[in-house]
Design a protein around this motif. Structure first.
Motif, PDB file in Angstrom:
ATOM      1  N   UNK A  12      -1.396   8.069  -1.197  1.00  0.00           N
ATOM      2  CA  UNK A  12      -2.767   8.169  -0.720  1.00  0.00           C
ATOM      3  C   UNK A  12      -2.774   8.470   0.780  1.00  0.00           C
ATOM      4  N   UNK A  13      -3.935   8.838   1.292  1.00  0.00           N
ATOM      5  CA  UNK A  13      -4.012   9.222   2.707  1.00  0.00           C
ATOM      6  C   UNK A  13      -4.110   8.018   3.636  1.00  0.00           C
ATOM      7  N   UNK A  14      -4.248   6.818   3.075  1.00  0.00           N
ATOM      8  CA  UNK A  14      -4.273   5.605   3.878  1.00  0.00           C
ATOM      9  C   UNK A  14      -3.992   4.407   2.988  1.00  0.00           C
ATOM     10  N   UNK A  15      -3.288   3.383   3.491  1.00  0.00           N
ATOM     11  CA  UNK A  15      -3.088   2.171   2.683  1.00  0.00           C
ATOM     12  C   UNK A  15      -4.376   1.384   2.494  1.00  0.00           C
ATOM     13  N   UNK A  16      -5.392   1.678   3.320  1.00  0.00           N
ATOM     14  CA  UNK A  16      -6.680   0.988   3.209  1.00  0.00           C
ATOM     15  C   UNK A  16      -7.659   1.751   2.337  1.00  0.00           C
ATOM     16  N   UNK A  17      -7.166   2.604   1.467  1.00  0.00           N
ATOM     17  CA  UNK A  17      -8.043   3.426   0.630  1.00  0.00           C
ATOM     18  C   UNK A  17      -8.902   2.540  -0.277  1.00  0.00           C
ATOM     19  N   UNK A  18     -10.225   2.638  -0.202  1.00  0.00           N
ATOM     20  CA  UNK A  18     -11.082   1.795  -1.045  1.00  0.00           C
ATOM     21  C   UNK A  18     -11.088   2.223  -2.511  1.00  0.00           C
ATOM     22  N   UNK A  19     -10.567   3.416  -2.799  1.00  0.00           N
ATOM     23  CA  UNK A  19     -10.578   3.935  -4.168  1.00  0.00           C
ATOM     24  C   UNK A  19      -9.217   3.804  -4.851  1.00  0.00           C
ATOM     25  N   UNK A  20      -8.326   2.997  -4.274  1.00  0.00           N
ATOM     26  CA  UNK A  20      -6.957   2.898  -4.795  1.00  0.00           C
ATOM     27  C   UNK A  20      -6.930   2.498  -6.271  1.00  0.00           C
ATOM     28  N   UNK A  21      -7.658   1.464  -6.633  1.00  0.00           N
ATOM     29  CA  UNK A  21      -7.639   0.985  -8.018  1.00  0.00           C
ATOM     30  C   UNK A  21      -8.202   2.034  -8.977  1.00  0.00           C
ATOM     31  N   UNK A  22      -9.261   2.728  -8.562  1.00  0.00           N
ATOM     32  CA  UNK A  22      -9.855   3.748  -9.420  1.00  0.00           C
ATOM     33  C   UNK A  22      -8.899   4.921  -9.628  1.00  0.00           C
ATOM     34  N   UNK A  23      -8.210   5.331  -8.568  1.00  0.00           N
ATOM     35  CA  UNK A  23      -7.260   6.443  -8.686  1.00  0.00           C
ATOM     36  C   UNK A  23      -6.088   6.040  -9.572  1.00  0.00           C
ATOM     37  N   UNK A  24      -5.628   4.806  -9.445  1.00  0.00           N
ATOM     38  CA  UNK A  24      -4.529   4.331 -10.294  1.00  0.00           C
ATOM     39  C   UNK A  24      -4.930   4.366 -11.765  1.00  0.00           C
ATOM     40  N   UNK A  25      -6.121   3.876 -12.074  1.00  0.00           N
ATOM     41  CA  UNK A  25      -6.585   3.899 -13.468  1.00  0.00           C
ATOM     42  C   UNK A  25      -6.730   5.327 -13.975  1.00  0.00           C
ATOM     43  N   UNK A  26      -7.229   6.220 -13.124  1.00  0.00           N
ATOM     44  CA  UNK A  26      -7.403   7.613 -13.532  1.00  0.00           C
ATOM     45  C   UNK A  26      -6.055   8.268 -13.841  1.00  0.00           C
ATOM     46  N   UNK A  27      -5.028   7.940 -13.075  1.00  0.00           N
ATOM     47  CA  UNK A  27      -3.689   8.491 -13.331  1.00  0.00           C
ATOM     48  C   UNK A  27      -3.148   8.017 -14.678  1.00  0.00           C
ATOM     49  N   UNK A  28      -3.316   6.730 -14.936  1.00  0.00           N
ATOM     50  CA  UNK A  28      -2.838   6.186 -16.212  1.00  0.00           C
ATOM     51  C   UNK A  28      -3.576   6.834 -17.382  1.00  0.00           C
ATOM     52  N   UNK A  29      -4.891   6.934 -17.250  1.00  0.00           N
ATOM     53  CA  UNK A  29      -5.691   7.534 -18.329  1.00  0.00           C
ATOM     54  C   UNK A  29      -5.333   8.996 -18.555  1.00  0.00           C
ATOM     55  N   UNK A  30      -5.084   9.735 -17.472  1.00  0.00           N
ATOM     56  CA  UNK A  30      -4.763  11.161 -17.609  1.00  0.00           C
ATOM     57  C   UNK A  30      -3.490  11.362 -18.413  1.00  0.00           C
ATOM     58  N   UNK A  31      -2.463  10.576 -18.120  1.00  0.00           N
ATOM     59  CA  UNK A  31      -1.178  10.749 -18.825  1.00  0.00           C
ATOM     60  C   UNK A  31      -1.278  10.272 -20.267  1.00  0.00           C
ATOM     61  N   UNK A  32      -1.923   9.128 -20.499  1.00  0.00           N
ATOM     62  CA  UNK A  32      -2.005   8.618 -21.880  1.00  0.00           C
ATOM     63  C   UNK A  32      -2.917   9.472 -22.758  1.00  0.00           C
ATOM     64  N   UNK A  33      -3.959  10.045 -22.188  1.00  0.00           N
ATOM     65  CA  UNK A  33      -4.896  10.850 -22.979  1.00  0.00           C
ATOM     66  C   UNK A  33      -4.435  12.292 -23.158  1.00  0.00           C
ATOM     67  N   UNK A  34      -3.742  12.841 -22.155  1.00  0.00           N
ATOM     68  CA  UNK A  34      -3.411  14.264 -22.196  1.00  0.00           C
ATOM     69  C   UNK A  34      -1.939  14.541 -22.520  1.00  0.00           C
TER      70      UNK A  34
END
Length: 365
Positions: free
Chosen positions: A46-68
């Motif tokens: 990520x572009x910063x360790x203080x990213x407020x969207x970290x958890x959402x991006x992590x979930x999106x990555x997991x969903x992308x691989x498991x679904x696609x």
């Protein structure tokens, strides 16, 4: 069917960074893909360790691989960060603060609005999130950092004859208060003060930093002009209270940075309201309501948030234990952590979409 690295990358191209509006693969945020049967691991920078969207991006990555790719895949994203920078050295010294990615000025039009409190807790919150952070107290006449960190020792000198910043709570610190006795007044004319600020920036061994925060004195005078002439600032943050008298001066601070072509990251409203400890749902707007928020809207700059008045916040500043390390569950600590996330977020967006900053060579006289 075996999972390949290409399959994983194709899936992650569907994950969009919500701030930058592009997918993680094209932003070069994906590294070190490891596949062992159904187990898929990779690093997301990520572009910063203080990213407020970290958890959402992590979930999106997991969903992308498991679904696609494979619904039975066990996906393990390693959420890391590489803070971006967008600075040039301008026409001056190409080596000045070359290892500092972002220089952020925290300013106010007038004194007494809690600018140092914001600077301190912002710096500590960013460091707690995992960033490398420095903090310079550029108020030569009235330094606050020694008291707010409870440090009263002198910095050492390196073999290269540079000041070595003191460090506490993960933040590298420098202040005139470290160099004079606690009850000693600094009685200097403007040129000497400007020279001291330049030395803090150029003759200090800051090392590699993600963020260097400059706690500016109030006003729009010598020190502010010295700083914008010396180093290319990434952006400035304006601190104000909701009072009209404070907002009038905050407006001047925004205008000053506009004149010297320094982006204003946004306005912070300090002392926004008081909530009694035994009445958590009650808010008393002692100094007015939404003044800084309305000013930000009027001047076309982001509103970064509001910080409440709280006894523990004041006590933390007096005792040298900032509220974000003292009691992170308090309303003010939560507000500062959210502020640090917004600041890091806005800097990442600014670095990705804005022009590189340069120091100012010619100013109004």
């Amino acid at each position: 069917m075996a999972i390949s690295k290409e399959d994983v990358l194709d899936a992650l191209r569907n994950v969009i960074d919500p701030d930058l509006g592009r997918d993680l693969v094209s932003l070069n945020m994906i590294e070190d893909i490891q596949i062992d049967g159904k187990n898929v691991a990779f690093t997301v920078n990520l572009t910063t360790p203080a990213c407020p969207m970290k958890a959402e991006i992590e979930r999106a990555c997991i969903n992308a691989v498991t679904h696609l790719v494979d619904k039975d895949a066990v996906v393990t994203p390693n959420m890391s960060s590489k803070v971006t920078g967008s600075r040039t050295a301008g026409q001056g010294d190409q080596n000045l603060l070359k290892d500092v990615k972002n220089i952020i000025a925290v300013a106010s039009g007038k004194g007494g609005v809690g600018k140092s409190t914001v600077s301190v807790n912002l710096a500590v919150a960013l460091a707690k999130a995992g960033a490398s952070v420095g903090l310079v107290d550029t108020d030569i006449y009235g330094p606050s950092i020694p008291t707010m960190f409870d440090i009263h020792e002198r910095p050492n000198i390196s073999t290269q004859r540079k000041l070595i910043p003191l460090e506490k709570y993960g933040v590298k610190l420098l202040s005139m208060g470290f160099l004079v006795q606690q009850d000693e007044a600094v009685v200097w004319r403007g040129p000497m003060v400007s020279s001291a600020v330049k030395q803090f920036l150029s003759e200090t061994d800051w090392g590699e930093l993600d963020y260097l925060i400059l706690d500016l004195p109030p006003g729009t005078g010598d020190i502010q002009l010295t700083i914008v002439q010396s180093v290319p600032l990434t952006a400035a943050i304006i601190v104000s209270t909701p009072q009209t008298v404070a907002l009038d001066d905050a407006r001047k601070g925004v205008a000053m940075f506009g004149k010297v072509k320094v982006p204003v990251l946004g306005i912070v409203e300090n002392m926004a309201f008081f909530t009694p400890p035994d009445m958590p749902d009650k808010k008393y707007h002692i100094f007015g309501k939404d003044g800084a928020k309305n000013l930000a809207e009027k001047m076309g700059v982001p509103f970064l948030g509001e910080i409440p008045i709280e006894q523990l916040l004041r006590e933390g500043g007096d005792s040298g234990k900032p509220i974000v390390v003292g009691d992170a569950s308090t309303p003010s600590a939560k507000a500062f952590i959210e502020l640090s996330q917004r600041v890091a977020q806005q800097i990442a967006i600014r670095n990705a979409t804005g022009e590189p900053t340069e120091k100012v060579e010619i100013l109004y006289r």
